[in-house]
Write a protein that holds these residues in place. Structure first.
Motif, PDB file in Angstrom:
ATOM      1  N   LEU A 178       0.845  -1.194   0.000  1.00 46.25           N
ATOM      2  CA  LEU A 178       0.000   0.000   0.000  1.00 46.25           C
ATOM      3  C   LEU A 178       0.882   1.247   0.000  1.00 46.25           C
ATOM      4  CD1 LEU A 178      -2.615   1.596   0.311  1.00 46.25           C
ATOM      5  CD2 LEU A 178      -2.621   1.034   2.727  1.00 46.25           C
ATOM      6  N   VAL A 179       0.747   2.039  -1.031  1.00 47.29           N
ATOM      7  CA  VAL A 179       1.485   3.298  -1.100  1.00 47.29           C
ATOM      8  C   VAL A 179       0.514   4.404  -0.721  1.00 47.29           C
ATOM      9  CG1 VAL A 179       2.768   4.887  -2.571  1.00 47.29           C
ATOM     10  CG2 VAL A 179       2.961   2.426  -2.935  1.00 47.29           C
ATOM     11  N   PHE A 180       0.793   5.055   0.408  1.00 41.24           N
ATOM     12  CA  PHE A 180      -0.116   6.084   0.902  1.00 41.24           C
ATOM     13  C   PHE A 180      -0.052   7.351   0.074  1.00 41.24           C
ATOM     14  CE2 PHE A 180      -0.628   3.456   4.500  1.00 41.24           C
ATOM     15  CZ  PHE A 180      -1.734   3.928   5.169  1.00 41.24           C
ATOM     16  N   GLN A 181      -1.009   8.220   0.336  1.00 47.50           N
ATOM     17  CA  GLN A 181      -0.992   9.538  -0.289  1.00 47.50           C
ATOM     18  C   GLN A 181       0.246  10.286   0.208  1.00 47.50           C
ATOM     19  OE1 GLN A 181      -4.697  11.386   0.488  1.00 47.50           O
ATOM     20  NE2 GLN A 181      -4.576  12.704  -1.294  1.00 47.50           N
ATOM     21  N   TYR A 182       0.860  11.067  -0.618  1.00 42.71           N
ATOM     22  CA  TYR A 182       2.111  11.761  -0.287  1.00 42.71           C
ATOM     23  C   TYR A 182       3.102  10.808   0.397  1.00 42.71           C
ATOM     24  CZ  TYR A 182      -0.459  15.969  -1.408  1.00 42.71           C
ATOM     25  OH  TYR A 182      -1.197  16.910  -2.056  1.00 42.71           O
ATOM     26  N   PRO A 183       3.455   9.726  -0.267  1.00 43.61           N
ATOM     27  CA  PRO A 183       4.298   8.721   0.401  1.00 43.61           C
ATOM     28  C   PRO A 183       5.678   9.263   0.751  1.00 43.61           C
ATOM     29  CG  PRO A 183       4.171   8.260  -1.946  1.00 43.61           C
ATOM     30  CD  PRO A 183       3.205   9.376  -1.665  1.00 43.61           C
ATOM     31  N   GLU A 184       6.096  10.358   0.090  1.00 48.42           N
ATOM     32  CA  GLU A 184       7.434  10.897   0.393  1.00 48.42           C
ATOM     33  C   GLU A 184       7.517  11.396   1.836  1.00 48.42           C
ATOM     34  OE1 GLU A 184       5.389  11.833  -1.922  1.00 48.42           O
ATOM     35  OE2 GLU A 184       5.185  13.992  -2.114  1.00 48.42           O
ATOM     36  N   HIS A 185       6.357  11.620   2.478  1.00 50.32           N
ATOM     37  CA  HIS A 185       6.383  12.074   3.865  1.00 50.32           C
ATOM     38  C   HIS A 185       6.801  10.986   4.840  1.00 50.32           C
ATOM     39  CE1 HIS A 185       3.493  15.640   2.993  1.00 50.32           C
ATOM     40  NE2 HIS A 185       4.645  15.721   2.375  1.00 50.32           N
ATOM     41  N   GLN A 186       6.907   9.744   4.366  1.00 49.30           N
ATOM     42  CA  GLN A 186       7.284   8.671   5.286  1.00 49.30           C
ATOM     43  C   GLN A 186       8.771   8.349   5.194  1.00 49.30           C
ATOM     44  OE1 GLN A 186       4.731   6.088   3.241  1.00 49.30           O
ATOM     45  NE2 GLN A 186       6.328   4.734   2.516  1.00 49.30           N
ATOM     46  N   LEU A 187       9.519   9.034   4.322  1.00 46.68           N
ATOM     47  CA  LEU A 187      10.957   8.768   4.204  1.00 46.68           C
ATOM     48  C   LEU A 187      11.643   9.189   5.497  1.00 46.68           C
ATOM     49  CD1 LEU A 187      11.483  10.196   0.611  1.00 46.68           C
ATOM     50  CD2 LEU A 187      11.265   7.807   1.251  1.00 46.68           C
ATOM     51  N   ARG A 245       8.926  10.762  -4.453  1.00 45.23           N
ATOM     52  CA  ARG A 245       7.756   9.905  -4.557  1.00 45.23           C
ATOM     53  C   ARG A 245       8.124   8.565  -5.153  1.00 45.23           C
ATOM     54  NH1 ARG A 245       2.070  12.438  -5.648  1.00 45.23           N
ATOM     55  NH2 ARG A 245       2.910  13.610  -3.900  1.00 45.23           N
ATOM     56  N   ARG A 246       9.005   8.593  -6.164  1.00 44.93           N
ATOM     57  CA  ARG A 246       9.386   7.322  -6.778  1.00 44.93           C
ATOM     58  C   ARG A 246      10.181   6.457  -5.798  1.00 44.93           C
ATOM     59  NH1 ARG A 246      12.014   8.617 -12.210  1.00 44.93           N
ATOM     60  NH2 ARG A 246      11.946  10.791 -11.570  1.00 44.93           N
ATOM     61  N   VAL A 247      11.014   7.098  -4.991  1.00 42.00           N
ATOM     62  CA  VAL A 247      11.760   6.323  -3.972  1.00 42.00           C
ATOM     63  C   VAL A 247      10.773   5.688  -3.002  1.00 42.00           C
ATOM     64  CG1 VAL A 247      13.303   6.520  -1.979  1.00 42.00           C
ATOM     65  CG2 VAL A 247      13.894   7.649  -4.123  1.00 42.00           C
ATOM     66  N   ALA A 248       9.752   6.453  -2.597  1.00 38.82           N
ATOM     67  CA  ALA A 248       8.769   5.925  -1.649  1.00 38.82           C
ATOM     68  C   ALA A 248       8.006   4.753  -2.250  1.00 38.82           C
ATOM     69  CB  ALA A 248       7.813   7.028  -1.225  1.00 38.82           C
ATOM     70  N   ILE A 249       7.685   4.857  -3.543  1.00 32.51           N
ATOM     71  CA  ILE A 249       6.999   3.738  -4.195  1.00 32.51           C
ATOM     72  C   ILE A 249       7.930   2.526  -4.253  1.00 32.51           C
ATOM     73  CG2 ILE A 249       5.995   2.936  -6.380  1.00 32.51           C
ATOM     74  CD1 ILE A 249       4.943   5.786  -6.791  1.00 32.51           C
TER      75      ILE A 249
END
Lengths: 281, 295
Positions: free
Chosen positions: B87-96, B150-154
């Motif tokens: 599951l990739v959340f909305q604005y996944p870059e915020h979890q880095l 975002r791509r890193v988070a994905i």
């Protein structure tokens, strides 16, 4: 997360009640008055009076008691410790004893007194936070502390900081929930392991949380500056606080309660013990 | 793998003065190599629905099955489920959070108990899939551009080798070019890695181009669960719940109302639409026969 949802203490509970509509200053003063009364009262009729006042205060607020008690869960540990310590560590006339553990008559008295005071105190003040939005609450504090500006206390700035801090609690909680879930989706585990492992497991939660808090703080500061915020000087209110009739009635009720609580709540014979702890009791 | 929802209800905060019915009687299934689009306006329950798919939320009532096993039965390994259902959340870059890109992407596989070497191999593979060059591996994720983050988070989710990949508004806040990049990346993953995709979006255009099937949500309920053409044919009902069918579908239906007949009003992409219109204008009967042949 379930554990974050359990924290109902200090939350606002939207409803339409007399207490919700009261001027927030009245609620602050009533809460303070009630807390003071709890420490003045020392007789059973006095506590009955306080219980009656509290019951009225809660009923009028229309916040379900069940909802309030859920908030008590988080302070249960504190309550429990207070009772245990007072029960066993108060010197006096022995009631029951197992070896070194001694329960005294005074211990029982003080432990139950403390328990009642704490429960009443938390319930009484939570009515205030349940029925008042943080913004109104800080408005009230700012207004009540206004005289302190003469002593160069930055009252407005303190109130503004408080309201921002309060405003950010739900946002940060939501953010915590979101980041926690996002990391759990990547297999993170926040619930098992020993304390050191658990603390380490919090890093993936805390780092993003701090970053986002700083980002939000930065954005907010920018937004405030963009709208020409420059502190209290010359600032007017959209909704100035004005006392209505019900507010005066509430003050009157509080005064009545306080007088009564001194009259029936104080054991006048033992009043001297308050000032001369060596004698009496 | 196949995820099946059986009469799932979700109520947030049942004790509050106004309990929120986030999901009402949802029954559906996703997975099996499909590309599913999930649309609905803000607050329609999309995010709640996807969080039930990998066991982050527990249904108030009803059951979620993963390959016919109840994911909330005792001793079911939900951590393993979360690896299979990424599951990739909305604005996944915020979890880095890590100090370098590679370490951040390794977080998922490491949590699954894979060795450092295996995790790094998975991470590198995932990063190359999303098009992050090796030169960036040792950089701090916070120094990357928005699209790269975002791509890193994905990649952080892809590195766990999910069989179903759910993306919650993956293009939110990106400029048109980055949007395009992310969407074509997702479609590539679907085609080359054979990962089932659930794409959550409120943009019909995005979903229309790639999805084999569209779920439309409104007010916690699944309103439609049909192929795109069938969903867009109901553009009036969609408008009523605040959703806009793709321009192409709207254009065709307006043309047909204006009297130009002989084409399939359910065409979805711009190219198909143009073709439909040209054909309808030149030989209406031919197109009508084609459509019958196709259906």
């Amino acid at each position: 997360m379930a554990m974050l949802k359990d924290i109902t203490l200090g939350q606002y509970y939207p409803a339409d009640s007399v207490i919700h509509r009261l001027d927030p200053r009245v609620k602050v003063v009533v809460t303070l008055g009630f807390i003071v009364s709890l420490f003045v009262i020392s007789t059973i009729p006095g506590y009955l009076l306080a219980a009656l006042f509290l019951w009225l205060w809660i009923r009028l607020s229309r916040v379900p008691l069940r909802f309030m008690l859920r908030g008590m869960k988080s302070v249960f540990f504190l309550l429990f410790m207070t009772v245990v310590f007072n029960l066993f560590l108060t010197p006096g006339e022995t009631l029951i004893s197992w070896g070194k553990l001694v329960i005294t008559k005074e211990g029982v008295r003080i432990a139950s007194l403390m328990a009642i005071r704490l429960v009443f105190l938390i319930l009484g003040s939570s009515v205030m936070t349940f029925t008042t939005t943080p913004t109104r609450l800080t408005d009230a504090l700012e207004s009540l502390m206004r005289p302190l500006t003469r002593l160069h206390v930055p009252v407005h700035e303190i109130a503004m900081m408080m309201s921002i801090a309060l405003r950010f609690i739900p946002i940060l909680m939501e953010e915590t929930d979101k980041i926690m879930k996002a990391q759990m989706a990547r297999g993170a585990d926040f619930e098992s392991g020993n304390i050191i492992k658990r603390a380490k497991n919090l890093i993936p939660l805390l780092v993003p949380l701090f970053i986002s808090a700083f980002r939000r703080a930065n954005d907010l500061a920018m937004a405030m500056e963009a709208r020409c915020y420059h502190g209290s000087e010359g600032r007017t209110r959209m909704k100035p606080l004005v006392y209505a009739r019900r507010d005066r009635a509430a003050y009157l009720l509080l005064l009545l309660y306080l007088v009564l609580s001194v009259v029936i709540g104080r054991d006048l014979l033992h009043l001297s013990s308050l000032f001369f702890p060596g004698g009496g009791v | 793998m196949l995820l099946r929802f059986d009469h799932v209800n979700c109520i947030y905060d049942p004790d509050a003065s106004e309990p929120v019915h986030a999901l009402t009687d949802v029954s559906l299934s996703v997975g099996g190599g499909e590309f599913v689009g999930l649309i609905g306006h803000t607050g329609s329950g999309k995010s709640t629905l996807v969080q039930h798919m990998n066991g982050l939320l527990r249904p108030t009532s009803g059951t979620v099955f993963a390959d016919d096993t109840d994911i909330w039965s005792d001793r079911y390994d939900r951590k393993a489920l979360r690896a299979r259902v990424g599951l990739v959340f909305q604005y996944p870059e915020h979890q880095l959070f890590e100090t370098d890109v590679l370490a951040d992407v390794c977080f998922g596989p490491r949590n699954l108990g894979r060795s450092r070497e295996d995790a790094e191999r998975d991470a590198k593979e995932a990063l190359s899939m999303v098009g992050i060059e090796e030169a960036l591996f040792s950089q701090s994720p916070f120094d990357l551009s928005g699209g790269q983050k975002r791509r890193v988070a994905i990649a952080g989710v892809l590195a766990m080798h999910p069989e179903i990949l759910i993306l919650d508004e993956p293009t939110a806040g990106l400029d048109p070019r980055r949007r395009e990049e992310i969407l074509s990346l997702i479609s590539e993953l679907h085609e080359t890695q054979h990962i089932s995709i659930v794409l959550v979006s409120h943009s019909m255009e995005d979903v229309a181009r790639y999805a084999d099937r569209i779920l439309v949500m409104d007010n916690g309920k699944v309103l439609y669960d049909d192929p795109p053409a069938a969903v867009f044919a109901r553009h009036r009902e969609l408008a009523a719940i605040g959703l806009r069918a793709p321009e192409a579908a709207l254009l065709l239906s307006e043309l047909s109302e204006a009297g130009l007949s002989g084409f399939d009003t359910y065409a979805v992409s711009a190219e198909d639409t143009a073709k439909e219109i040209l054909q309808a204008m030149h030989s209406p009967q031919g197109v009508a026969a084609d459509r019958e042949g196709a259906v």
